[in-house]
Scaffold this active site. Structure first.
Site, PDB file in Angstrom:
ATOM      1  N   LYS A 115     -14.719  41.447 118.939  1.00  0.00           N
ATOM      2  CA  LYS A 115     -15.105  42.503 117.782  1.00  0.00           C
ATOM      3  C   LYS A 115     -16.547  42.691 117.801  1.00  0.00           C
ATOM      4  CE  LYS A 115     -11.166  43.421 114.532  1.00  0.00           C
ATOM      5  NZ  LYS A 115     -10.450  44.482 115.405  1.00  0.00           N
ATOM      6  N   LYS A 203      -3.150  43.293 124.819  1.00  0.00           N
ATOM      7  CA  LYS A 203      -2.172  43.655 123.778  1.00  0.00           C
ATOM      8  C   LYS A 203      -2.199  45.187 123.208  1.00  0.00           C
ATOM      9  CE  LYS A 203      -4.410  43.048 119.373  1.00  0.00           C
ATOM     10  NZ  LYS A 203      -4.724  42.618 118.029  1.00  0.00           N
ATOM     11  N   LYS A 206      -4.185  49.378 118.198  1.00  0.00           N
ATOM     12  CA  LYS A 206      -4.519  50.586 117.459  1.00  0.00           C
ATOM     13  C   LYS A 206      -5.766  51.194 117.887  1.00  0.00           C
ATOM     14  CE  LYS A 206      -3.223  48.902 112.645  1.00  0.00           C
ATOM     15  NZ  LYS A 206      -3.599  48.715 111.426  1.00  0.00           N
TER      16      LYS A 206
HETATM   17  P1  TYM Z   1      -3.955  43.958 111.406  1.00  0.00           P
HETATM   18  O1  TYM Z   1      -3.474  44.971 110.707  1.00  0.00           O
HETATM   19  O2  TYM Z   1      -4.833  43.990 112.404  1.00  0.00           O
HETATM   20  O3  TYM Z   1      -2.565  43.426 112.313  1.00  0.00           O
HETATM   21  C1  TYM Z   1      -1.349  43.389 111.267  1.00  0.00           C
HETATM   22  C2  TYM Z   1      -0.237  42.585 112.052  1.00  0.00           C
HETATM   23  O4  TYM Z   1       0.218  43.030 113.588  1.00  0.00           O
HETATM   24  C3  TYM Z   1       0.048  42.116 114.581  1.00  0.00           C
HETATM   25  N1  TYM Z   1      -0.072  42.539 115.710  1.00  0.00           N
HETATM   26  C4  TYM Z   1       0.465  42.613 116.767  1.00  0.00           C
HETATM   27  N2  TYM Z   1       1.834  41.743 117.225  1.00  0.00           N
HETATM   28  C5  TYM Z   1       2.250  41.938 118.414  1.00  0.00           C
HETATM   29  N3  TYM Z   1       1.809  42.421 119.168  1.00  0.00           N
HETATM   30  C6  TYM Z   1       0.914  43.323 119.105  1.00  0.00           C
HETATM   31  N4  TYM Z   1       0.242  43.981 120.075  1.00  0.00           N
HETATM   32  C7  TYM Z   1       0.146  43.480 117.678  1.00  0.00           C
HETATM   33  N5  TYM Z   1      -0.984  44.168 117.198  1.00  0.00           N
HETATM   34  C8  TYM Z   1      -1.159  43.675 116.208  1.00  0.00           C
HETATM   35  C9  TYM Z   1      -1.075  41.398 114.044  1.00  0.00           C
HETATM   36  O5  TYM Z   1      -1.058  40.070 114.579  1.00  0.00           O
HETATM   37  C10 TYM Z   1      -0.740  41.026 112.552  1.00  0.00           C
HETATM   38  O6  TYM Z   1       0.179  40.241 112.256  1.00  0.00           O
HETATM   39  N6  TYM Z   1      -5.551  39.456 109.812  1.00  0.00           N
HETATM   40  C11 TYM Z   1      -4.457  40.336 109.699  1.00  0.00           C
HETATM   41  C12 TYM Z   1      -4.304  41.122 108.308  1.00  0.00           C
HETATM   42  C13 TYM Z   1      -4.168  39.829 107.241  1.00  0.00           C
HETATM   43  C14 TYM Z   1      -3.294  38.782 107.058  1.00  0.00           C
HETATM   44  C15 TYM Z   1      -3.738  38.187 105.841  1.00  0.00           C
HETATM   45  C16 TYM Z   1      -1.990  38.601 107.685  1.00  0.00           C
HETATM   46  C17 TYM Z   1      -5.384  39.584 106.306  1.00  0.00           C
HETATM   47  N7  TYM Z   1      -4.866  38.450 105.625  1.00  0.00           N
HETATM   48  C18 TYM Z   1      -3.015  36.993 105.495  1.00  0.00           C
HETATM   49  C19 TYM Z   1      -1.437  37.345 107.026  1.00  0.00           C
HETATM   50  C20 TYM Z   1      -1.664  36.757 105.932  1.00  0.00           C
HETATM   51  C21 TYM Z   1      -4.268  41.447 110.608  1.00  0.00           C
HETATM   52  O7  TYM Z   1      -4.313  41.148 111.879  1.00  0.00           O
HETATM   53  O8  TYM Z   1      -4.078  42.582 110.407  1.00  0.00           O
END
Ligand code: TYM
Length: 336
Positions: A115, A203, A206
Site C-alpha cells: 500500500k 488476488k 476492491k
Molecule cells: P478487508 O475489508 O480489506 O478484507 C476483508 C476480508 O476479505 C478477505 N479478502 C479475501 N479473501 C479471499 N480472496 C480475496 N481475493 C480476498 N480479498 C479480501 C480479507 O482477507 C479479509 O479477511 N484487515 C482486515 C479487516 C480487519 C480485521 C480485524 C479482520 C480489521 N481488524 C480483526 C479480522 C480481525 C481486512 O483485510 O479487511
C-alpha cells in the site's frame, strides 16, 4: 467462553473475494459453533479511514452488517455486532501495543509494503493498521479469526505480540490459533485467496480498476455471468488444478467449491480429464449468478432498524468485555 471474530471494512461494496474468503466462512462457523463460542462480527470503521472515504461511511457500515444476515447468519444471544469506533478500547489498546511492537516487525508487513509502494508519503495509519487489528482480536480472547490468506501475516504478528506481552506480564491475552490450525478449523485445506479474473496471478481486490477483474456482490447476476465467461484461462487445453501453471482455471474450481460448500478435491475430481473450459465457466457462472440472486434479494429485506437494534446490544456487550481486558493491561503498566 472463547471467541470467533472477524471484520470486513465497509469502504465500498464487497467483492466475491471478501465474501468467500471471510464473510461466508464466518457465517458457516457461527451457524455451527455459536453454542460454544462468542461470535463477534464487527466493522473496522477506523481501518476504513486509512484511505480516502466519502461521506457514506456510516451508512455503508450498516449495510455491510446486513451482508451477514443476507448470507444466512442465524442470530442468537452469543452473536454480537459492533462498530470498532464505538468501542474506544480498541484505539487505546492499539497505542499500548504500539509500545510493544517493533518498527522492524511492523515494516515487514506485506500489506504495508504494497500500500505504501510508489507513494511519496504514506499515512501512519497504513503502517499502524496491523497493530490496531491485533488490538481488535486480543481484546476479546479471540481464538479463531476467519480471514482471507492475504491477512495471515497479521495474525502471525498478533500471535507474536500477544506471546511477547504474556511472557513479560503473565497470561493476559489468549493467543489466537496458528493460521494452519485456523484453516483446519474452517474445514479448508489452505487459506482462501480468490484470484483476479483477468490477471489470476493476483488476488481479486476492491481497488482494482478493471471492472471485469472482480465480481462485486451488487453486480447483476447477468453481468457477473459475463465476467466469469470472459475470465482468463490458458492454452493448455486441460482442466487441472494447478495455481502456478493454470491459475485461471484453478481459480474457477476454487470459486465453485466455496460457493457449493463442496470439498475442493471433489470439484477437482469431477472435472478431471475434461478439456472444455467453456463448460467449466458456464457451471461457475450459474453458481455465481444464483448466489448473487439469493444474496441480493435477502439483502433488500433487511431494515436499518434491525441492524441498529443489534448494534445497541452488541456495543454494550463489546464495551464491557473490551474495557475489562483493557483494565488488566493498563494495570500491568501502572496506568491504573
Ligand atoms: P478487508 O475489508 O480489506 O478484507 C476483508 C476480508 O476479505 C478477505 N479478502 C479475501 N479473501 C479471499 N480472496 C480475496 N481475493 C480476498 N480479498 C479480501 C480479507 O482477507 C479479509 O479477511 N484487515 C482486515 C479487516 C480487519 C480485521 C480485524 C479482520 C480489521 N481488524 C480483526 C479480522 C480481525 C481486512 O483485510 O479487511
Amino acid at each position: 467462553m472463547k471467541t470467533i471474530l472477524t471484520g470486513i471494512r465497509s469502504n465500498s461494496e464487497i467483492t466475491l473475494g471478501n465474501y468467500l474468503g471471510a464473510l461466508l466462512p464466518m457465517v458457516r462457523l457461527a451457524n455451527t459453533h455459536s453454542d460454544e463460542y462468542n461470535i463477534n462480527i464487527f466493522v473496522p470503521d477506523l481501518h476504513s479511514i486509512i484511505s480516502e472515504v466519502d461521506g457514506n461511511l456510516h451508512q455503508n457500515t450498516i449495510r455491510s452488517l446486513k451482508y451477514y444476515l443476507a448470507s444466512g447468519l442465524v442470530l442468537n444471544k452469543n452473536v454480537h455486532f459492533y462498530r470498532q469506533s464505538y468501542v474506544p478500547a480498541h484505539s487505546e489498546l492499539c497505542w499500548i501495543l504500539d509500545c510493544v511492537a517493533t518498527m522492524g516487525e511492523t515494516s515487514r508487513m506485506i500489506q504495508y509494503k504494497e500500500k505504501s509502494k510508489g507513494q511519496d508519503s504514506c499515512n501512519v495509519g497504513i503502517f499502524n493498521y496491523p497493530i490496531l487489528m491485533a488490538a481488535d482480536i486480543l481484546l476479546y480472547d479471540a481464538i479463531y479469526v476467519p480471514i482471507g490468506e492475504d491477512q495471515f501475516q497479521h495474525i502471525e504478528l498478533t500471535r507474536n505480540l500477544a506471546t511477547r506481552f504474556n511472557n513479560k506480564f503473565g497470561d493476559i491475552f489468549t493467543i489466537p490459533a496458528k493460521t494452519s490450525d485456523q484453516v483446519k478449523f474452517m474445514g479448508e485445506e489452505e487459506g482462501v485467496r480468490v484470484r483476479d479474473l483477468i490477471n489470476p496471478e493476483k488476488k481479486m481486490s476492491k481497488s482494482t480498476l478493471a471492472e471485469n477483474s472482480k465480481i462485486m456482490m451488487n453486480d447483476s447476476p447477468e453481468r457477473a455471468k459475463k465476467k466469469i465467461m470472459s475470465a482468463t484461462t490458458d492454452s493448455l487445453g486441460r482442466i487441472k488444478f494447478d495455481m502456478w501453471r493454470q491459475p485461471g482455471v484453478s481459480n474457477l474450481m476454487l470459486i465453485e467449491s466455496l460457493i457449493q460448500d463442496e470439498p475442493l478435491q471433489d470439484v477437482i475430481s469431477s472435472w478431471s480429464g475434461e478439456t472444455r473450459y467453456g463448460e467449466l465457466k458456464k457451471k461457475v457462472a450459474e453458481s455465481v449468478a444464483s448466489l448473487l440472486t439469493d444474496f441480493q434479494s435477502k439483502l433488500e429485506q433487511i431494515s436499518d432498524d434491525e441492524i441498529l437494534n443489534l448494534l445497541e446490544e452488541g456495543e454494550s456487550y463489546a464495551n464491557k468485555v473490551a474495557n475489562s481486558k483493557l483494565l488488566e493491561v493498563q494495570k500491568v503498566f501502572g496506568l491504573r
